[in-house]
Design an enzyme around this catalytic site. Structure first.
Site, PDB file in Angstrom:
ATOM      1  N   MET A   9       7.047   2.569 -36.201  1.00  0.00           N
ATOM      2  CA  MET A   9       8.371   2.805 -35.629  1.00  0.00           C
ATOM      3  C   MET A   9       8.499   4.173 -34.966  1.00  0.00           C
ATOM      4  O   MET A   9       9.549   4.483 -34.402  1.00  0.00           O
ATOM      5  CB  MET A   9       9.435   2.686 -36.729  1.00  0.00           C
ATOM      6  CG  MET A   9       9.565   1.289 -37.321  1.00  0.00           C
ATOM      7  SD  MET A   9      10.079   0.075 -36.083  1.00  0.00           S
ATOM      8  CE  MET A   9      11.680   0.733 -35.601  1.00  0.00           C
ATOM      9  N   ARG A  10       7.444   4.979 -35.037  1.00  0.00           N
ATOM     10  CA  ARG A  10       7.553   6.316 -34.457  1.00  0.00           C
ATOM     11  C   ARG A  10       7.788   6.244 -32.951  1.00  0.00           C
ATOM     12  O   ARG A  10       8.483   7.089 -32.377  1.00  0.00           O
ATOM     13  CB  ARG A  10       6.308   7.142 -34.778  1.00  0.00           C
ATOM     14  CG  ARG A  10       6.413   8.588 -34.273  1.00  0.00           C
ATOM     15  CD  ARG A  10       5.258   9.445 -34.739  1.00  0.00           C
ATOM     16  NE  ARG A  10       5.415   9.818 -36.131  1.00  0.00           N
ATOM     17  CZ  ARG A  10       4.547   9.516 -37.091  1.00  0.00           C
ATOM     18  NH1 ARG A  10       3.470   8.821 -36.811  1.00  0.00           N
ATOM     19  NH2 ARG A  10       4.747   9.907 -38.330  1.00  0.00           N
TER      20      ARG A  10
END
Length: 691
Positions: free
Chosen positions: A275-276
């Site tokens: 999700m970065r």
């Protein structure tokens, strides 16, 4: 002479300038990685960045640059009084050398005071100095693994913790991490690559007029630096004002549900890991909106952010070329953008005034007239496309019987040469292999060795300038001489001399050179076997990239040997060189071994501490030149006498075997491994067993 070339004077690096600017507007983005060939102004632009950043307020006298607005600054020099003096200073750009020691980066015990006064005092390192500034690592892909681990910890936690040599200290370490690298010199560890928020690919301009302008400006700067700096002083001041305005505005930017959904759709479509990517893209889009004086994120903001935040996160393995499909990006974003809300007051007008008349809304580095030939639509340079998996291709007719037929054709004078090119299959993760014994090579992640990092296993007197002080052994060496040096019992600190200093001996891991010497003649049933050999080498390259090894490839066929892959750690270059490797023809074994000896001798001069392992893959035949087999055995004996660790993999097939590979192994003083076929899995198992 000004300390650095003006930021706004750099020509043709629009994406790089934008990425650096966005990271300074919103440091939470995570910094910038700049990839590109040598001579593309990467270092020049990074070093010029600090000169256009607004100054910061710090607590006076604090060595850790604490923000006076923080309620409880994390600083060993604290606590501070509420009315502590405040001073304003420029933002620091701290350079982290590739060869820096761990003590220099983290900080350590103040050795002089500890030895002379008996006082335990912490001496800050580069991470402390870079707090609230820029930490720049040139050639970041060559950074030692133990320093990479330190950067990963600091980037993840926003603080640095030191627990060593009687020192226990924790301090804030929030900085904009900027790294530059040349992909030809090796790749970056995936863990560190993901920590960079944005990435940029730079290349030298191909437009002659632009190249002329680059040279003209550089010569003008070197001729009269002060006049050149004055020429761009207004542009520099405008950039500073605009960055300062954007830093204040970014907290007010509205990231709507529509914008968040679009960002999620883009990241999902490009199949990025984790999700970065979503978080970084959202932060970069907000910073881009603030840079353009807006308080709402638009389609253009998301597009600009995705182009910088996603390319290095969509790579499935080191063989994939970086970059994204911008046509696909435009299709995902679409045109259904809602009307942005009208900003309150005159914020947008003020932002436009701050920008100045000569500063582009999308590119901070130059005015429109100075960026001719470098519009937003100009295509960016990409790395060559890597070889694709060949699992859907036919294996060909190169089985055992075909191999023997090729052998006959190979040894027939004047025969027609049948050359084929085999493709590698999908690379896989090989098992770990090591070189036996204990080496003393460059720090890596493979074979056991005495290195600058690792666990302490002893101490030795200091013989040079470098090394980590072993404090306990230093005190133990000095203690017996105190009475002779006039120090009575209970009189204070110890009297130390230079001869008392002891350096820690540490055992860690080194990197190695794996040099393949592959028979690519007709007698090897080349199509099938070369396909498997290529797959094994590509797999080992992927593993070597993660463990900081070098891998090289020599092939021999027809009338000579070719260094198809010079010793390298670069995965992209390696994959491109292996893609079109031909096979077929006679077997010049002696020439191959002579070429191997030359490569090993040159690498020994270039990198004397790196231990090699030679892997010869052949059936032992030699069919080129007079007395071909005799000459090959003579060269093998000479090479074996040098003591290089080597391995011969026998690829001979058929019912009647000549045993020539076994004879070669005897002359080479190598381990002999009979192997009917050079399968990729068998090859890596054999190399592992040779350790």
């Amino acid at each position: 002479m000004p300390q650095h070339y003006p930021f706004s004077a750099v020509v043709g690096s629009d994406d790089m300038a934008l990425a650096l600017t966005l990271s300074t507007i919103s440091p939470a983005i995570g910094g910038v990685l700049v990839r590109g060939e040598k001579g593309t102004a990467k270092s020049t632009m990074v070093r010029a960045l600090a000169s256009i950043l607004p100054p910061i307020d710090v607590i006076a006298g604090d060595r850790f640059s604490s923000d006076p607005r923080e309620a409880r600054p994390l600083s060993p020099d604290g606590p501070f009084a509420p009315d502590a003096d405040v001073e304003t200073r420029p933002v620091r750009l701290v350079e982290l050398p590739v060869g820096a020691t761990e003590d220099r980066v983290l900080g350590s015990l103040h050795l002089e005071k500890a030895l002379s006064e008996g006082v335990t005092e912490y001496e800050p390192g580069l991470l402390a100095r870079a707090h609230r500034g820029i930490l720049y690592v040139d050639e970041v892909n060559l950074l030692h693994d133990h320093l990479v681990d330190l950067l990963l910890d600091a980037a993840a936690m926003g603080r640095s913790t030191v627990e060593r040599d009687g020192v226990s200290v924790e301090h804030a370490a929030r900085f904009v991490l900027v790294g530059t690298m040349n992909p030809e010199e090796g790749e970056l560890r995936p863990q560190l690559l993901d920590r960079f928020g944005l990435t940029v690919e730079v290349a030298a301009p191909r437009d002659p007029a632009t190249r002329v302008e680059v040279v003209r400006r550089r010569l003008a700067y070197e001729t009269d630096p002060d006049a050149f700096a004055a020429r761009f002083a207004d542009d520099e001041a405008s950039l500073t004002d605009r960055i300062q305005a954007a830093q204040k505005l970014v907290e007010q930017v509205d990231l709507s549900d529509w914008a968040l959904l679009k960002i999620a759709e883009v990241c999902a479509a490009f199949e990025v890991d984790g999700m970065r990517a979503d978080i970084v893209t959202a932060r970069a889009a907000s910073a881009h909106a603030a840079w353009n004086g807006r308080t709402a994120v638009t389609r253009d903001d998301i597009r600009a952010a995705a182009r910088l935040a996603l390319p290095h996160r969509r790579r499935r393995n080191p063989f994939d070329a970086p970059g994204i499909d911008e046509d696909l990006l435009d299709r995902i974003l679409g045109d259904d953008e809602p009307e942005p809300p009208v900003p309150d007051g005159d914020g947008e007008a003020e932002a436009d005034e701050d920008a100045g008349p000569d500063v582009s809304a999308d590119t901070p580095s130059a005015s429109p007239s100075e960026r001719q030939g470098h519009g937003e639509g100009e295509p960016q340079a990409q790395n060559p496309t890597p070889p694709q998996a060949a699992s859907d291709q036919a294996q060909g007719e190169a089985d055992s019987s075909a191999g023997e037929a090729d052998s006959s054709a190979d040894q027939t004078a004047g025969g027609t040469e049948d050359v084929t090119v085999a493709s590698a299959q999908q690379p896989y993760r090989p098992k770990l292999f090591t070189v036996g014994g204990t080496g003393a090579g460059e720090s890596g992640r493979r074979s056991r060795a005495i290195t600058e990092t690792g666990r302490r296993i002893g101490a030795a007197p200091r013989t040079g300038q470098g090394g980590s002080i072993h404090l306990t052994e230093t005190i133990r060496a000095a203690a017996p001489h105190q009475l002779a040096r006039g120090r009575a019992t209970g009189s204070g600190g110890l009297d130390f001399r230079a001869s008392d200093l002891r350096l820690a001996i540490k055992e860690g891991h080194e990197s190695n050179l794996i040099l393949f010497c592959v028979d690519a003649s007709g007698s090897m049933a080349a199509r099938r076997r070369m396909e498997q050999v290529k797959t094994a080498i590509l797999s080992l390259l992927m593993d070597a990239y993660q463990r900081r090894d070098k891998v090289g490839l020599i092939t021999f066929r027809a009338d000579g040997a070719d260094l198809a892959l010079p010793p390298t750690g670069s995965i992209d270059i390696a994959a491109a060189r292996l893609a079109d490797l031909p096979a077929g023809g006679r077997t010049p074994l002696a020439e191959a071994l002579l070429k191997t000896a030359d490569v090993l001798r040159l690498e020994r001069v270039r990198d004397p501490r790196r231990r090699p392992l030679l892997v010869v893959i052949t059936d032992g035949r030699a069919t080129y030149g007079d007395r071909a087999l005799e000459r090959a055995h003579q060269v093998a004996a000479h090479l074996g006498a040098t003591g290089v660790a080597s391995l011969v993999i026998d690829c001979e097939t058929g019912k009647f075997k000549m045993g020539l590979a076994l004879q070669l192994a005897d002359h080479l003083m190598a381990e002999y491994v009979p192997l009917g076929e050079v399968s990729a899995s068998a090859l890596t198992e054999v190399v592992k067993g040779a350790a």
